[in-house]
Structures are given as structure tokens and as C-alpha cells.
Design a protein around this motif. Structure first.
Motif, PDB file in Angstrom:
ATOM      1  N   UNK A 108       0.731 -13.102  13.722  1.00 22.23           N
ATOM      2  CA  UNK A 108       0.574 -14.553  13.603  1.00 22.23           C
ATOM      3  C   UNK A 108       1.274 -15.202  12.425  1.00 22.23           C
ATOM      4  N   UNK A 109       1.546 -14.458  11.370  1.00 21.78           N
ATOM      5  CA  UNK A 109       2.086 -15.100  10.176  1.00 21.78           C
ATOM      6  C   UNK A 109       3.600 -15.086  10.095  1.00 21.78           C
ATOM      7  N   UNK A 110       4.253 -14.332  10.958  1.00 20.86           N
ATOM      8  CA  UNK A 110       5.709 -14.186  10.881  1.00 20.86           C
ATOM      9  C   UNK A 110       6.112 -13.888   9.438  1.00 20.86           C
ATOM     10  N   UNK A 111       5.398 -12.929   8.852  1.00 22.06           N
ATOM     11  CA  UNK A 111       5.538 -12.616   7.439  1.00 22.06           C
ATOM     12  C   UNK A 111       6.755 -11.756   7.128  1.00 22.06           C
ATOM     13  N   UNK A 112       7.440 -11.256   8.146  1.00 27.18           N
ATOM     14  CA  UNK A 112       8.624 -10.437   7.919  1.00 27.18           C
ATOM     15  C   UNK A 112       9.857 -11.306   8.132  1.00 27.18           C
ATOM     16  N   UNK A 113      10.655 -11.515   7.077  1.00 27.98           N
ATOM     17  CA  UNK A 113      11.833 -12.378   7.208  1.00 27.98           C
ATOM     18  C   UNK A 113      12.743 -11.928   8.349  1.00 27.98           C
ATOM     19  N   UNK A 114      13.266 -12.903   9.050  1.00 26.84           N
ATOM     20  CA  UNK A 114      14.227 -12.695  10.142  1.00 26.84           C
ATOM     21  C   UNK A 114      13.626 -12.037  11.383  1.00 26.84           C
TER      22      UNK A 114
END
Length: 195
Positions: A108-114
Motif C-alpha cells: 500500500x505505501x509504494x515505499x520502494x522507489x521506482x
């Protein structure tokens, strides 16, 4: 034909995903590297590339596994009482997030860049949402919830649950008893969409 058994390749892939989750839960997504995942899993970095083509593939596998776990949690609910099934689903959503914050962060957080999930990965997210929608349809059919757009009602429930759980995971709360607060939230949501 007998039951499918896991191949050594499946086992390595599974251990890499589990290693990635452990890294995320221990040190956050910034610590997630091919080398770190490989070391945590006890394989060479080339093993990550062989199974997932690199870091983004591992992240996608974590994303998929998280939504598959959520789908399974929704699918295994008792269906005799449609209202209670939604209550239990809400608690399972919270439990998954609290027990596996690594999954939750990636989901849910899209915490990993790209990282952007593929269409296939998003289909796993859609399947989890579909499980909640089925619960809403069953509750509407049983007269527990007001008739209406089941997708809209399921989205409202998911949005509210996600907000509450996300705040809790971040330690943002102003009540002492978070369990009672969550129960009250779910009860309020169901009153809001009741017949």
C-alpha cells in the motif's frame, strides 16, 4: 495425478520472498537490496536475478504474496452470518497488517522507489478486493446491508479500514484501547451502510 510438490526452484523463490519480507520488517524498504536479500536467504545474488530478474521482481513477489494472503484470509471466512463475515474480514485485514507490516508497506505505501506493480500483480490486488466485494454482495442479498453498488460500498469499507490500520502502524492514535476503537469503527461503518 497426485498433489503438486514444490520444486527446489519454487523453494528458493519462496525463501527469497520470505527473506525480502524479513529485511523490510527489520530495517525498512531502504535496506532492501539484491545482495541483502540473497544473504538473508543464504543464496548468491545471482539467485535473485535468476528467479526475479532483480530487486523490482522481488518487490513484486512480496506485493503479490501480501495480496494473496489477504485473499486467503477473506476466502476462509464462515458465511452463515453475512454481517459477522464482514466484521471478521475487517479484523483479518488488521491482523495481516499488524503481523506482516513488511507486506503491508509494499502493498500500500509504494515505499520502494521506482516500483510499479505489473498488470498481473494488480490482478492479485483486485482479487483481494473482489473477496471483500463478495462479502458485501452476500450481506446485501441477506438484507443486512442496504441495496446499492457493492463495489462502492466495499471501497468505502476498505478505505476506512486502511486509514485506521495505517494510522495504527505509524503509531498515530489518541485513544488508549486501539482494539476497542477498531471494533467501534467497524460497527460504525456497518451501521452507515445497513438497511
Amino acid at each position: 495425478m497426485g498433489p503438486r510438490t514444490r520444486t527446489p526452484s519454487d523453494e528458493v523463490a519462496g525463501s527469497l520472498v520470505e527473506a525480502a519480507v524479513r529485511v523490510i520488517e527489520a530495517d525498512g524498504t531502504d535496506a532492501l537490496t539484491v545482495r541483502r536479500v540473497a544473504a538473508e536467504a543464504g543464496v548468491s545474488p545471482q539467485g535473485v536475478y535468476n528467479h526475479f530478474h532483480g530487486k523490482q521482481g522481488v518487490v513484486e513477489a512480496v506485493f503479490v504474496r501480501g495480496f494473496d494472503a489477504l485473499s486467503a484470509a477473506f476466502a476462509e471466512l464462515p458465511r452463515e452470518d453475512p454481517r459477522e463475515a464482514i466484521v471478521v474480514a475487517a479484523h483479518r485485514y488488521r491482523e495481516l497488517a499488524r503481523e506482516h507490516p513488511g507486506f503491508y508497506t509494499v502493498m500500500f505505501d509504494r515505499a520502494v522507489p521506482d516500483f510499479a506493480p505489473s498488470e498481473d500483480a494488480l490482478a492479485h490486488a483486485g482479487a483481494a478486493f473482489g473477496g471483500l466485494r463478495e462479502l458485501v454482495v452476500a450481506a446485501m442479498d441477506a438484507g443486512v446491508l442496504a441495496p446499492g453498488d457493492a463495489v462502492s460500498v466495499a471501497q468505502q469499507l476498505w478505505s476506512a479500514l486502511h486509514g485506521a490500520v495505517s494510522l495504527e502502524l505509524r503509531g498515530i492514535g489518541f485513544v488508549e484501547d486501539l482494539d476497542a476503537q477498531f471494533d467501534a469503527l467497524v460497527a460504525s461503518l456497518l451501521r452507515g451502510v445497513a438497511r
